[in-house]
Design a protein around this motif. Structure first.
Motif, PDB file in Angstrom:
ATOM      1  N   PHE A 168       1.028  -1.211   0.101  1.00  0.00           N
ATOM      2  CA  PHE A 168       0.094  -0.163  -0.035  1.00  0.00           C
ATOM      3  C   PHE A 168       0.939   1.274  -0.090  1.00  0.00           C
ATOM      4  CE2 PHE A 168      -2.273   3.361   2.251  1.00  0.00           C
ATOM      5  CZ  PHE A 168      -3.348   3.353   1.489  1.00  0.00           C
ATOM      6  N   VAL A 169       1.977   1.232   0.964  1.00  0.00           N
ATOM      7  CA  VAL A 169       2.764   2.550   1.002  1.00  0.00           C
ATOM      8  C   VAL A 169       3.606   2.580  -0.498  1.00  0.00           C
ATOM      9  CG1 VAL A 169       4.678   3.484   2.116  1.00  0.00           C
ATOM     10  CG2 VAL A 169       2.846   2.414   3.476  1.00  0.00           C
ATOM     11  N   LEU A 212       1.117   3.966  -2.841  1.00  0.00           N
ATOM     12  CA  LEU A 212       0.812   5.230  -2.603  1.00  0.00           C
ATOM     13  C   LEU A 212       1.895   6.307  -3.038  1.00  0.00           C
ATOM     14  CD1 LEU A 212      -1.581   6.976  -1.365  1.00  0.00           C
ATOM     15  CD2 LEU A 212      -0.369   6.874   0.852  1.00  0.00           C
ATOM     16  N   THR A 213       3.123   5.702  -2.438  1.00  0.00           N
ATOM     17  CA  THR A 213       4.255   6.607  -2.785  1.00  0.00           C
ATOM     18  C   THR A 213       4.530   6.817  -4.370  1.00  0.00           C
ATOM     19  OG1 THR A 213       5.331   5.603  -0.920  1.00  0.00           O
ATOM     20  CG2 THR A 213       7.050   6.804  -2.488  1.00  0.00           C
ATOM     21  N   VAL A 249      -4.155   8.629  -8.457  1.00  0.00           N
ATOM     22  CA  VAL A 249      -3.559   8.089  -7.427  1.00  0.00           C
ATOM     23  C   VAL A 249      -4.760   7.019  -6.758  1.00  0.00           C
ATOM     24  CG1 VAL A 249      -3.461   8.726  -5.058  1.00  0.00           C
ATOM     25  CG2 VAL A 249      -2.666  10.343  -6.466  1.00  0.00           C
ATOM     26  N   VAL A 262      -3.153   3.324  -6.535  1.00  0.00           N
ATOM     27  CA  VAL A 262      -3.219   2.597  -5.158  1.00  0.00           C
ATOM     28  C   VAL A 262      -4.118   1.253  -5.223  1.00  0.00           C
ATOM     29  CG1 VAL A 262      -3.881   2.796  -2.745  1.00  0.00           C
ATOM     30  CG2 VAL A 262      -2.950   4.820  -3.787  1.00  0.00           C
ATOM     31  N   LEU A 291       1.481   9.112  -5.564  1.00  0.00           N
ATOM     32  CA  LEU A 291       1.593  10.541  -5.167  1.00  0.00           C
ATOM     33  C   LEU A 291       2.753  11.307  -5.966  1.00  0.00           C
ATOM     34  CD1 LEU A 291       0.891  10.542  -1.262  1.00  0.00           C
ATOM     35  CD2 LEU A 291      -0.361  11.443  -3.080  1.00  0.00           C
TER      36      LEU A 291
END
Lengths: 235, 484
Positions: B410-411, B414-415, B458, B462, B418
């Motif tokens: 997830f991170v 997301l990174t 995004v 994600v 974004l």
């Protein structure tokens, strides 16, 4: 340490049912050095995956350190893998493009108590030193020889000071000379630190290092023999 | 495992495959950027059309001195000979004939004022009935936005050995607010102080600037000569709209703007030829128009039976009368008292409908771009997760729980999303600006478009990065480890 009763495992490959384990019962005491031998398809890998909480049995009981594993949640099993079990795989299973020291650190990322970055690093470096690879800490797996890669994997397996070390054909991809090195390392771990070791192999020579040899055939135990003296020729 | 560790693991994992990370980033950035540029171009085109219509003066009311109406609203009467105006017209006529532009021996390389404006504006019909006080009174009418007084003359302008026949507009400081389609390409418009002191400053239209100085010389600070008097050039005004640049003979850019007080002082007169009024909304035009008539009739003390001594026209009447012989136009406009009402409403409706069509088209294009971009992002993410199922298995074999693996992916997603989204927004804004700067295309990057494109990219990034990872994390560790 480990006790299994009447364990079975059945895979369904397409329409075909494959019975990998057909009623296996055994127990392994703390400090044992066990070799599981058998031809390919005998179910020895399946047995080890179940012992390592990587796979679940179809039926039967599996007690790990007195706890019934089938009643544990996936997260609890993850915790057992993290704290009590160390794995060494035939194909090493190192993260590609990742320095040796970061590979060794991997189990520390998932511990209950969170460790600082510096502490993780120093423990990983110390572990690499123990397997004689402190000068290769920043090398990536593809810059290391097979034997070196396997020693990185052993350092990783030992990271959280497990009670039991499971090795699936640890010398399968290594030449005989390097195999001897690796087996001696296991032997030392068993003798000096009292770590229970279970290795899977199809080579008799490798099985010689163990104090107890269990032979599997067609998903059942064929023989289970303990040697009185675990003294094996130091080559 | 807490989030800081997840972030650390994620960044480590992203660094491990710089090429794949870069590809995912570029894919995302291009997706977001393309959507933004598409929307910016579309919105820009829409605004350009709207500006053009506004510049054409949907909300502009023009009050002229004098009245050419041949048939009043009461109908019946032939040419209304209203004494005062009639006499004055005759008085002024000889002066107008003496204008240098009307000299038959003079050569013209552009249409004369009479040709382009019709006689009534070329000096012949100019009656001295409007004053600055009238303009001030109009400015007080509710619904009026801006008022610009105007004195208009045809003049010869000199700069060095260059000369040019053009239109001189004596006007007010508010003119830039009235003429939305004007932009000062260099310098500034004159200010209140220069207006009050009747200073000799001039703002050149782009065509005049080009004829006198060429495009390469900045005329600000240069001197030009009007009526043998020296004026200082303080600015150049040009069209904001790339679709309608100034051309010789037009009334807006082939023109010179000076304070109307300066013309008053030089010619020793006090009357205005026109008062240009803008309303706050185009819907208020009809209302404001009749209010202006009432105010002026009252101020000029015109009895109920007498016709106006001024003409109030809106864009609708202008459009209708355009190109017609002046006499025909007079009869036509004079006999259609409610013309502007109907036409204005129709214009507004048409405009609104066109705007809606444009918006729908834009939304469709943007949606298609987003879907295409989203598929690209999903592909890279899915590929990456499939390749990395073994990694997931390995991490689980050393003790990672399902939620640890999910948190990491997830991170990571997301990174990536974004970063890619931000790069895309920067890219989109930059490309739009470059298109405007290099090709003069109108673009308009709206905040809403940025938010929408960013959010969708995004979200897609994600979801497509995270969901497959979560599925992989639900496998038995050995199945993930053996995945091929």
């Amino acid at each position: 340490m480990v006790r299994i009763e009447d364990l079975t495992k059945t895979y369904l490959i397409g329409e075909v049912r494959v019975e990998a384990l057909r009623g296996v019962s055994l127990s392994i005491a703390k400090g044992d050095f066990v070799a599981v031998v058998g031809s390919s398809g005998s179910g020895k890998s399946t047995l080890m995956h179940i012992l390592g909480c990587l796979d679940r049995p179809t039926s039967g009981k599996f007690y790990f350190a007195g706890r019934d594993v089938s009643e544990l949640s996936a997260d609890d099993q993850a915790l057992i893998r993290n704290e009590q079990i160390g794995f060494v795989f035939q194909s090493f299973n190192l993260l590609p493009r990742t320095p040796a020291v970061e590979n060794v650190e991997l189990p520390l990322l998932y511990t209950k108590q969170r460790l600082s970055r510096a502490e993780r690093r120093s423990r990983a470096v110390a572990a690499l030193e123990q397997v004689g690879l402190s000068d290769r800490a920043d090398h990536q797996p593809n810059q290391l020889s097979g034997g070196q890669q396997q020693r990185v994997a052993i350092a990783r397996a030992l990271m959280n000071e497990p009670d039991i070390l499971l090795a699936d054909e640890p010398t399968g991809n290594l030449d005989s000379r390097t195999s001897v090195d690796i087996m001696e390392t296991f032997q030392a771990l068993n003798a000096e630190r009292g770590i229970t070791i279970v290795i899977i192999t199809h080579e008799r020579v490798i099985a010689e290092y163990a104090s107890r040899v269990i032979e599997l055939a067609d998903g059942q135990i064929l023989s289970d023999s303990s040697r009185q003296t675990a003294e094996v020729p130091m080559s | 495992m807490t989030e800081p560790v997840a972030l650390e693991i994620a960044v480590q994992a992203l660094r491990r495959y710089p090429l794949r990370t870069a590809l995912a980033l570029v894919g995302l950035a291009i997706g977001v950027g393309a959507v933004l540029v598409t929307i910016a171009l579309g919105t820009g085109a829409q605004s350009a059309i709207r500006d053009q219509v506004r510049a054409a003066g949907l909300n502009v009311i023009l009050v002229k001195a004098g009245n050419y109406r041949t048939k009043g609203e009461g109908g019946g009467d032939p040419v209304a000979p209203h004494g005062f105006l009639h006499d004055l017209r005759e008085l002024i006529a000889p002066t107008a004939h003496a204008h240098p532009e009307n000299d038959p021996m003079e050569k013209h390389d552009h249409p004369t004022a009479a040709e382009r404006l019709g006689d009534s504006e070329a000096g012949l019909g100019g009656a001295a009935t409007l004053t600055q006080e009238d303009a001030d009174a109009i400015a007080r009418i509710p619904g009026v936005a801006n008022v610009a007084s105007g004195v208009h003359e045809n003049i010869k302008i000199f700069a060095g050995d260059q000369r040019w026949f053009t239109r001189l507009h004596g006007t007010d400081v508010d003119l830039p607010l009235v003429r939305r389609a004007h932009t000062l390409v260099t310098g500034r418009f004159f200010n209140e102080r220069e207006l009050d002191r009747a200073e000799r400053v001039a703002v050149l239209g782009s065509v005049v600037r080009q004829k006198l100085f060429g495009d390469d010389v900045d005329p600000v600070g240069e001197e030009v000569t009007l009526w043998s008097q020296t004026f200082r050039v303080i600015g150049v005004t040009a069209s904001t709209n790339w679709m309608t640049p100034g051309s010789p003979g037009d009334d807006e850019f082939d023109a010179v703007y000076v304070p109307f007080t300066t013309i008053h002082a030089m010619l020793n007169v006090t009357n205005l030829n026109t008062i240009t009024v803008t309303t706050e909304s185009s819907g208020a035009v009809t209302e404001v128009r009749s209010a202006i008539s009432d105010v002026l009739r009252q101020r000029h003390a015109i009895p109920d039976t007498a016709p106006d001594d001024f003409t109030v026209s809106t864009q609708a009447t202008e459009i209708l009368a355009k190109g017609l012989h002046p006499n025909v136009a007079r009869v036509l406009v004079g006999n259609l008292p409610n013309l502007e009402k109907v036409t204005l409403q129709e214009l507004s409706t048409t405009l609104e409908r066109a705007g809606r069509t444009m918006k729908a088209l834009l939304a469709a294009i943007a949606a298609v771009s987003l879907v295409v971009g989203g598929i690209g992002i999903t592909n890279i993410m899915l590929l990456s997760v499939t390749e990395r199922t073994r990694e997931i298995g390995l991490r689980m074999s050393v003790g990672a729980r399902g939620k640890d693996v999910s948190a990491q992916f997830f991170v990571e997603a997301l990174t990536l999303a974004l970063t890619g989204g931000i790069v895309g927004v920067v890219l989109g804004v930059a490309v739009s600006a470059i298109l405007t700067a290099a090709f003069g295309w109108s673009t308009e990057v709206s905040f809403g478009a940025i938010v929408a494109a960013f959010a969708v990219a995004v979200a897609i990034g994600v979801v497509s990065g995270f969901l497959p990872a979560r599925r992989a994390a639900a496998l038995n560790p050995i199945d993930a480890l053996r995945y091929e």
